[in-house]
Design an enzyme around this catalytic site. Sequence first.
Site, short mmCIF file in Angstrom:
data_model
loop_
_atom_site.label_atom_id
_atom_site.label_comp_id
_atom_site.label_asym_id
_atom_site.label_seq_id
_atom_site.Cartn_x
_atom_site.Cartn_y
_atom_site.Cartn_z
N LYS A 47 0.82 -1.02 0.07
CA LYS A 47 0.16 0.04 0.02
C LYS A 47 0.90 1.15 0.00
O LYS A 47 2.08 1.22 0.51
CB LYS A 47 -0.68 0.09 1.20
CG LYS A 47 -0.34 -0.02 2.39
CD LYS A 47 0.34 1.43 3.13
CE LYS A 47 0.92 1.52 4.51
NZ LYS A 47 1.81 2.54 4.59
N ALA A 62 9.89 -0.05 4.68
CA ALA A 62 9.76 0.80 3.70
C ALA A 62 8.56 1.69 3.55
O ALA A 62 8.43 2.73 2.91
CB ALA A 62 9.81 0.06 2.36
N ASP A 102 -2.45 -1.80 9.99
CA ASP A 102 -2.30 -1.98 8.53
C ASP A 102 -3.18 -3.21 8.00
O ASP A 102 -3.45 -3.18 7.04
CB ASP A 102 -1.05 -1.64 7.86
CG ASP A 102 -0.44 -0.31 7.98
OD1 ASP A 102 -1.23 0.80 8.35
OD2 ASP A 102 0.74 -0.05 7.64
P1 ATP Z 1 4.29 -0.28 7.71
O1 ATP Z 1 4.21 0.34 6.22
O2 ATP Z 1 3.14 -1.14 7.79
O3 ATP Z 1 4.74 0.50 8.70
P2 ATP Z 1 6.74 -1.15 6.80
O4 ATP Z 1 6.37 -1.45 5.23
O5 ATP Z 1 7.29 -0.20 7.00
O6 ATP Z 1 5.34 -1.43 7.43
P3 ATP Z 1 7.81 -4.18 6.98
O7 ATP Z 1 8.19 -4.33 5.71
O8 ATP Z 1 6.27 -4.48 7.20
O9 ATP Z 1 7.36 -2.37 7.40
O10 ATP Z 1 8.65 -4.43 7.98
C1 ATP Z 1 8.95 -3.93 9.23
C2 ATP Z 1 9.62 -4.75 10.36
O11 ATP Z 1 9.23 -5.90 10.57
C3 ATP Z 1 11.07 -5.36 9.43
O12 ATP Z 1 12.11 -4.82 10.01
C4 ATP Z 1 11.22 -6.94 9.60
O13 ATP Z 1 12.35 -7.28 10.38
C5 ATP Z 1 9.92 -7.14 10.32
N1 ATP Z 1 9.08 -8.07 9.86
C6 ATP Z 1 8.27 -9.07 10.34
N2 ATP Z 1 7.60 -9.92 9.57
C7 ATP Z 1 7.87 -9.43 8.43
C8 ATP Z 1 7.29 -9.76 7.16
N3 ATP Z 1 6.67 -10.95 6.95
N4 ATP Z 1 7.98 -9.06 6.05
C9 ATP Z 1 8.58 -7.97 6.31
N5 ATP Z 1 9.10 -7.46 7.35
C10 ATP Z 1 8.78 -8.26 8.57
#
Ligand code: ATP
Length: 315
Positions: A11, A102, A141
């Site tokens: 998203k 990200a 989310d």
């Molecule tokens: P959001 O936008 O919901 O804040 P994000 O995209 O910033 O999420 P994610 O890619 O979900 O962040 O990853 C955040 C942290 O969660 C990572 O540092 C990773 O170590 C941990 N993590 C746990 N499970 C997963 C997974 N299935 N995929 C990616 N990261 C994961």
Amino acid sequence: MRSISLLAPAKINLYLEIIGDAGGGYHELAMVFQSIDLADRVDLRTIGIDDFRIRCDAQEVPLDNTNLAYKAAALMAKQFPNAFAQYGGAEITIEKQIPVAAGLAGGSANAAAVLVGLDMLWQLGQTVPELQQLGATLGADVPFCISGGTALGTGRGDQLEPLPDVDNLYVVLAKYRNLQVSTAWAYQTYRQQFGSTYAAAPEQLRQRRQRLHSGPMVGAIARKDSHKIAQLLHNDLEKVVLPAHPPVARLRAAFAAEKGVLGTMMSGSGPTVFALTSDLSSAEAVRQQVQTTLNDPDLGFWVAKCLPNGIQLSR
Ligand code: ATP
């Protein structure tokens, strides 16, 4: 043995406003979420084990019980003990396309896929709102990632109202591969710097929530007015992430300087920056131009399209 393959889309946030304190360390938010066709593939296989095993091709992703996909599976096992006893656990294989940490909800999308996948494998017949209610206990989310498309999110972002599809926009995304921003850090820093501006009185909170419901962004989406949507992009977290990470601010400025870009913004807590364009060829041209301008091998680029759905069976 039974198996299922799902696509779990990322998203972006077309709008993210922090409006106050939701208690318990959480923020009261007003957001517009948008699914894009940059998606992880999540395969679930029941293999006669009484636990869940995670496999993933991305090094940064944990394979133990801290993985959000594992947490989702454990939650389903706890919630539906009879089905778990009957079918057993599963091997969950995640093919990562969504960059990690990200601001694109990669982990939440994986968790959403596991909820939907186990519901199918275990023939539970849960409704989408039922799965979303479960998902909200894993992360704010997750409920959006299940249904996807375009939606308003209030509360912690988990109280959802669908909006008309945004089907005429393309997205160029860019992220420094070696830069990850913790969502918790971004919100804590925002609270330290801007906590005094939070709406506190119930009436003030209600009015600020209402502002998005009846506001210009929702109107622009309803009219499918791409130019207006792009002009109205907003993300309060840019105020803390961009000053802390000057390369991200420069990336955003590089997108903003491109002719084909309708609007640009950081997604969620970053550090991914996205730019909207009205067609695929403009998106490809913008990607190439910004890649040449910044000329940094650490920068990853992706081109995607806005998507009207969340978790889907993979063909
Ligand atoms: P959001 O936008 O919901 O804040 P994000 O995209 O910033 O999420 P994610 O890619 O979900 O962040 O990853 C955040 C942290 O969660 C990572 O540092 C990773 O170590 C941990 N993590 C746990 N499970 C997963 C997974 N299935 N995929 C990616 N990261 C994961």
